[in-house]
Enzyme design. Structure first.
Site, PDB file in Angstrom:
ATOM      1  N   GLU A  36      37.856  45.809  37.170  1.00  0.00           N
ATOM      2  CA  GLU A  36      37.329  45.135  35.911  1.00  0.00           C
ATOM      3  C   GLU A  36      38.248  44.612  35.061  1.00  0.00           C
ATOM      4  OE1 GLU A  36      33.984  44.518  35.454  1.00  0.00           O
ATOM      5  OE2 GLU A  36      34.782  43.651  33.729  1.00  0.00           O
ATOM      6  N   THR A  69      31.494  38.957  35.210  1.00  0.00           N
ATOM      7  CA  THR A  69      31.441  39.746  36.620  1.00  0.00           C
ATOM      8  C   THR A  69      30.669  39.060  37.768  1.00  0.00           C
ATOM      9  OG1 THR A  69      31.857  42.159  35.433  1.00  0.00           O
ATOM     10  CG2 THR A  69      30.975  41.965  37.761  1.00  0.00           C
ATOM     11  N   HIS A 100      36.446  48.189  30.804  1.00  0.00           N
ATOM     12  CA  HIS A 100      35.553  47.225  30.347  1.00  0.00           C
ATOM     13  C   HIS A 100      35.742  47.342  28.877  1.00  0.00           C
ATOM     14  CE1 HIS A 100      31.833  45.127  29.341  1.00  0.00           C
ATOM     15  NE2 HIS A 100      31.763  44.525  30.605  1.00  0.00           N
ATOM     16  N   ASP A 135      38.457  40.379  37.750  1.00  0.00           N
ATOM     17  CA  ASP A 135      37.399  39.434  37.736  1.00  0.00           C
ATOM     18  C   ASP A 135      37.523  38.390  36.600  1.00  0.00           C
ATOM     19  OD1 ASP A 135      37.006  41.394  35.989  1.00  0.00           O
ATOM     20  OD2 ASP A 135      34.725  41.492  36.252  1.00  0.00           O
ATOM     21  N   HIS A 136      37.909  38.814  35.380  1.00  0.00           N
ATOM     22  CA  HIS A 136      38.032  38.105  34.548  1.00  0.00           C
ATOM     23  C   HIS A 136      39.106  38.743  33.426  1.00  0.00           C
ATOM     24  CE1 HIS A 136      35.126  40.840  32.449  1.00  0.00           C
ATOM     25  NE2 HIS A 136      34.625  40.128  33.447  1.00  0.00           N
TER      26      HIS A 136
END
Ligand code: GP9
Ligand code: MN
Length: 427
Positions: free
Chosen positions: A38, A82, A198, A257-258
């Site tokens: 994440e 996500t 996150h 993911d980012h």
């Protein structure tokens, strides 16, 4: 309309690339783990705070003698975050310019996704995630993608101390997934979606074992602490993989993911990178995320091929010996022959080995220099831009028009959502 599919097929055929003899089928029949890190950015790899590595286990994995690690790999998500990443990884289709394709189209559309493809090759398929099943409409979308099992938060023992931020802590997720994992018939395709790293990067006191950054930006500073925790979680899972023997008969894919730190934090990013200030070129580089493939029989190295999340599925399928040339997939095998190395961003900007185009500016990808394009360069940039614009808009057309319902690749059985039910028996 069914005929809309023709321009999609034509475009995909025109840009088809081919698998390499060296890698095609190299991992045939192995289990696959997709470990979703994440908000994990590439800059964290080998990054140190006060002389201490933020992510020692992932760093080791990155340089392992059996890991192919990409260092020019970009996230390509937009608002769907996500869910955009998942859409790309499982389908090689882009997320949408607005909103989340999983939320808007996940329940109705026809997909020809990784779990369905692999199921039909004899794999069992499962997702493990410590959040409620409805987040990003996963519970419906996963049925459309053909996932046999979705182990969501309802499948795990609950304790107040097991949770922080959005949901279950990563260490608990990995540990408590093992009993389910051990019941999955092999070979399996298993995706583990972590959560603790996150925003806003909260961690309970007992798990804080790393110093925060000191950029003075309170959104940014704790990022390395949860990243460190995620790294410890991965390290514990690696121990299990080694002990159980799964490390040997599995392909292990790690990806970020980012971003965790958005472009709104320029001064903090500059401090992180040890620069006076950052421009759009630096920020584009900052959008790199890890993509690593580990398998016992791979010769590990850092691969400089340019690619992004859209390219993961073709790369993986080819490693498993599954041809994708009769599928509608927009990415390219990064280990294949002549991958096109164009990385489109969702807003129409792009990166290639030569050019980094952000807004109206084109930079030299190697030096970061703001290029004054000559005629020939302008032509190249225009051609790339045309590719990028078509790529994105044709992918959108597939989703908006639900075009895969008209597409019947040979040997692929359509997914029937009614075949799946993710409710735990005792719930
Ligand atoms: C929630 C999680 C977070 O279950 O996957 O999604 P994000 O906010 O990163 O898009
Ligand atoms: Mn995310």
């Amino acid at each position: 309309k069914a005929s809309d599919l023709n321009s999609v097929k034509k475009f995909i055929n025109q840009h088809q690339t081919y698998p390499s003899v060296k890698y095609f089928g190299k991992e045939k029949g192995k289990n696959v783990f997709i470990i979703h890190l994440e908000s994990f950015q590439q800059f964290l790899i080998n990054y140190k705070v006060n002389g201490q590595e933020v992510t020692p286990n992932i760093n080791k994995f990155y340089s392992d003698q059996h890991t192919i690690s990409f260092d020019n790999f970009y996230h390509q998500v937009a608002q769907g975050k996500t869910s955009d990443a998942e859409m790309m990884l499982e389908n090689s289709l882009y997320g949408l310019p607005q909103g989340s394709a999983m939320v808007t189209y996940g329940s109705q559309n026809t997909f020809q996704a990784a779990p369905a493809i692999l199921d039909q090759k004899g794999y069992s398929t499962a997702v493990f995630h410590g959040d409620v099943p409805s987040f990003w409409n996963r519970d419906n979308t996963y049925k459309s993608w053909g996932y046999q099992y979705f182990f969501d938060s309802n499948y795990y023992k609950k304790k107040a101390s097991y949770n922080v931020g959005y949901g279950m802590k990563d260490k608990i997720l990995f540990r408590d997934s093992i009993p389910y994992l051990e019941k999955l018939p092999q070979p399996f395709y298993a995706k583990m979606i972590t959560l603790t790293n996150h925003y806003p990067y909260e961690l309970d006191k007992q798990n804080v074992s790393f110093p925060a950054l000191k950029t003075g930006d309170s959104t940014v500073d704790p990022y390395v602490q949860t990243a460190h925790y995620l790294d410890q979680s991965f390290g514990e899972f690696e121990d299990y993989l080694n002990k159980s023997g799964l490390m040997k008969n599995s392909v292990i894919v790690l990806y970020g993911d980012h971003y965790g730190i958005s472009n709104n934090h320029r001064p903090a990013i500059a401090k992180l990178l040890n620069k006076k200030s950052v421009n759009n070129y630096d920020l584009a580089n900052f959008q790199k995320v890890p993509f690593m493939i580990h398998a016992d029989n791979l010769d590990g190295h850092v691969d400089h091929t340019y690619g992004g999340e859209i390219d993961v599925l073709p790369t993986l399928l080819h490693l498993l010996g599954i041809k994708n040339n009769n599928m509608i997939q927009f990415g390219h095998d990064l280990l294949g022959n002549n991958p096109n190395q164009i990385v489109p961003f969702r807003d129409g900007d792009f990166v290639t080995p030569q050019y980094t185009k952000i807004g109206g500016t084109v930079y030299d990808s190697k030096t970061g220099q703001d290029l004054k394009l000559n005629k020939e360069q302008q032509q190249q940039v225009d051609d790339i831009q045309n590719y990028v614009t078509s790529d994105l808009s044709l992918s959108d057309r597939v989703i908006y028009g639900d075009l895969l319902r008209f597409y019947h690749p040979k040997g692929f059985k359509p997914v029937n959502r009614k075949d799946y039910n993710y409710k735990p028996k005792n719930a």
